[in-house]
Design a protein around this motif. Structure first.
Motif, short mmCIF file in Angstrom:
data_model
loop_
_atom_site.label_atom_id
_atom_site.label_comp_id
_atom_site.label_asym_id
_atom_site.label_seq_id
_atom_site.Cartn_x
_atom_site.Cartn_y
_atom_site.Cartn_z
N HIS A 150 26.70 -49.93 -35.71
CA HIS A 150 25.69 -49.47 -34.75
C HIS A 150 25.13 -50.70 -34.02
O HIS A 150 25.11 -51.79 -34.59
CB HIS A 150 24.57 -48.70 -35.46
CG HIS A 150 23.67 -47.97 -34.54
ND1 HIS A 150 22.55 -48.56 -33.96
CD2 HIS A 150 23.71 -46.69 -34.07
CE1 HIS A 150 21.94 -47.68 -33.20
NE2 HIS A 150 22.63 -46.52 -33.24
N LYS A 151 24.63 -50.47 -32.83
CA LYS A 151 24.20 -51.61 -32.01
C LYS A 151 22.89 -52.20 -32.50
O LYS A 151 22.73 -53.44 -32.50
CB LYS A 151 24.05 -51.18 -30.55
CG LYS A 151 25.37 -50.78 -29.89
CD LYS A 151 25.12 -50.30 -28.47
CE LYS A 151 26.42 -49.83 -27.83
NZ LYS A 151 26.19 -49.32 -26.45
N THR A 152 21.94 -51.36 -32.93
CA THR A 152 20.59 -51.88 -33.20
C THR A 152 20.01 -51.52 -34.56
O THR A 152 19.02 -52.12 -34.98
CB THR A 152 19.62 -51.34 -32.13
OG1 THR A 152 19.62 -49.90 -32.17
CG2 THR A 152 20.02 -51.83 -30.74
N LEU A 153 20.53 -50.52 -35.27
CA LEU A 153 19.94 -50.11 -36.55
C LEU A 153 20.03 -51.23 -37.58
O LEU A 153 21.00 -52.00 -37.60
CB LEU A 153 20.65 -48.86 -37.10
CG LEU A 153 20.33 -47.53 -36.42
CD1 LEU A 153 21.21 -46.42 -37.00
CD2 LEU A 153 18.86 -47.17 -36.57
N PRO A 154 19.01 -51.35 -38.47
CA PRO A 154 19.04 -52.41 -39.49
C PRO A 154 20.24 -52.25 -40.42
O PRO A 154 20.71 -51.14 -40.70
CB PRO A 154 17.72 -52.22 -40.24
CG PRO A 154 16.85 -51.44 -39.32
CD PRO A 154 17.76 -50.57 -38.51
N MET A 155 20.72 -53.39 -40.90
CA MET A 155 21.85 -53.36 -41.84
C MET A 155 21.41 -52.63 -43.12
O MET A 155 20.32 -52.86 -43.63
CB MET A 155 22.31 -54.77 -42.18
CG MET A 155 22.89 -55.53 -41.00
SD MET A 155 24.41 -54.76 -40.42
CE MET A 155 24.74 -55.80 -38.97
N GLY A 156 22.28 -51.80 -43.61
CA GLY A 156 22.01 -51.04 -44.82
C GLY A 156 21.40 -49.68 -44.55
O GLY A 156 21.15 -48.92 -45.51
N SER A 157 21.11 -49.36 -43.27
CA SER A 157 20.55 -48.05 -42.94
C SER A 157 21.56 -46.96 -43.28
O SER A 157 22.79 -47.13 -43.13
CB SER A 157 20.18 -47.99 -41.46
OG SER A 157 19.21 -48.95 -41.14
N LYS A 158 21.03 -45.80 -43.74
CA LYS A 158 21.88 -44.64 -44.03
C LYS A 158 21.76 -43.65 -42.87
O LYS A 158 20.66 -43.29 -42.46
CB LYS A 158 21.45 -43.97 -45.34
CG LYS A 158 21.69 -44.85 -46.57
CD LYS A 158 23.17 -45.12 -46.76
CE LYS A 158 23.44 -45.97 -48.01
NZ LYS A 158 23.20 -45.24 -49.26
N ILE A 174 25.28 -48.49 -42.51
CA ILE A 174 25.48 -49.41 -41.40
C ILE A 174 25.67 -50.82 -41.94
O ILE A 174 24.81 -51.35 -42.66
CB ILE A 174 24.29 -49.38 -40.42
CG1 ILE A 174 24.07 -47.95 -39.89
CG2 ILE A 174 24.51 -50.35 -39.27
CD1 ILE A 174 25.24 -47.38 -39.13
N ASN A 175 26.82 -51.43 -41.63
CA ASN A 175 27.10 -52.80 -42.08
C ASN A 175 27.75 -53.65 -40.98
O ASN A 175 28.22 -54.75 -41.25
CB ASN A 175 27.99 -52.79 -43.32
CG ASN A 175 29.40 -52.36 -43.04
OD1 ASN A 175 29.65 -51.68 -42.02
ND2 ASN A 175 30.33 -52.72 -43.90
N ASP A 176 27.78 -53.12 -39.73
CA ASP A 176 28.44 -53.86 -38.65
C ASP A 176 27.78 -53.50 -37.32
O ASP A 176 26.98 -52.55 -37.24
CB ASP A 176 29.93 -53.51 -38.62
CG ASP A 176 30.77 -54.58 -37.94
OD1 ASP A 176 30.18 -55.59 -37.51
OD2 ASP A 176 31.99 -54.38 -37.85
#
Length: 214
Positions: A150-158, A174-176
């Motif tokens: 995802h472009k902007t979500l924090p890493m590790g977000s579900k 989200i990891n990339d």
């Protein structure tokens, strides 16, 4: 006529002959009776003696002889007492925790998963990728894991992603970063895209929901 002495002698001789004849007859009858009695006794003894068992032929097992009938004393005699069985001795079982008719304890219910709150939602298009590379989070990319970019979500977000074409959903981590294509907001791993049934088309319309971490 003879003299009186001769007549007397003749009379006595006749008496002796008569008596002797009678005695002989009595002895004869007694001897006959004795012989008959001995014959009957011998027959009775012969009847009481059991016949001898025939000797077995060569190769045949000997036959059992007549067994004596048990006497009344043998039938009613006292038998030897049976050997007493030793009871196993040991510490008594503690059954304080077991009661008659006690219902089995129900199994512990599985912990219900906590429903996460939806922090953000929207719609866009999603694609997928599978090339091995290093992700923006610093971990190697694994196409078999349920991850996404995802472009902007924090890493590790579900994020829960739902394919609008068939209603199938998957929750990714989200990891990339990406995708850098107009109109797309998510780039799913190959495993995540397979879960929602979109590998055939490559790009699908989705609804996404950002979930809380609680």
């Amino acid at each position: 006529m003879g003299s009186p002495v001769r007549r007397l002698l003749r009379a006595r001789l006749r008496t002796i002959l008569i008596v002797s004849g009678a005695a002989a007859a009595v002895l004869t009858l007694a001897a006959f009776a004795l012989v008959k009695t001995d014959g009957s006794a011998e027959a009775a003894r012969a009847a009481q003696v059991p016949p001898k068992a025939a000797e077995p032929r060569a190769g045949e097992p000997p036959a059992d002889g007549p067994r004596p009938e048990p006497t009344r004393a043998a039938r009613g005699g006292t038998r030897s007492p049976e050997p007493s069985r030793k009871k196993k001795t040991g510490p008594p079982k503690d059954r304080s925790d077991v009661t008659a008719g006690e219902a089995p304890k129900p199994k512990a219910e599985k912990k219900k998963k906590k429903k996460r709150k939806v922090l953000e939602s929207g719609s866009c298009e999603a694609s997928y990728y599978w090339q091995g590379q290093m992700t923006a989070s610093g971990e190697p990319f694994d196409p078999s894991e349920l991850t996404a970019a995802h472009k902007t979500l924090p890493m590790g977000s579900k994020v829960r992603v739902t394919n609008k074409n068939n209603g199938r959903s998957v929750t990714v981590r989200i990891n990339d970063r990406g995708p850098f294509v107009s109109g797309r907001c998510l780039d799913l791993s190959r495993a995540a895209m397979k879960k929602v049934g979109g590998t055939g088309s490559g790009v699908i319309p989705v609804r996404y929901e950002v979930l809380s971490r609680g």
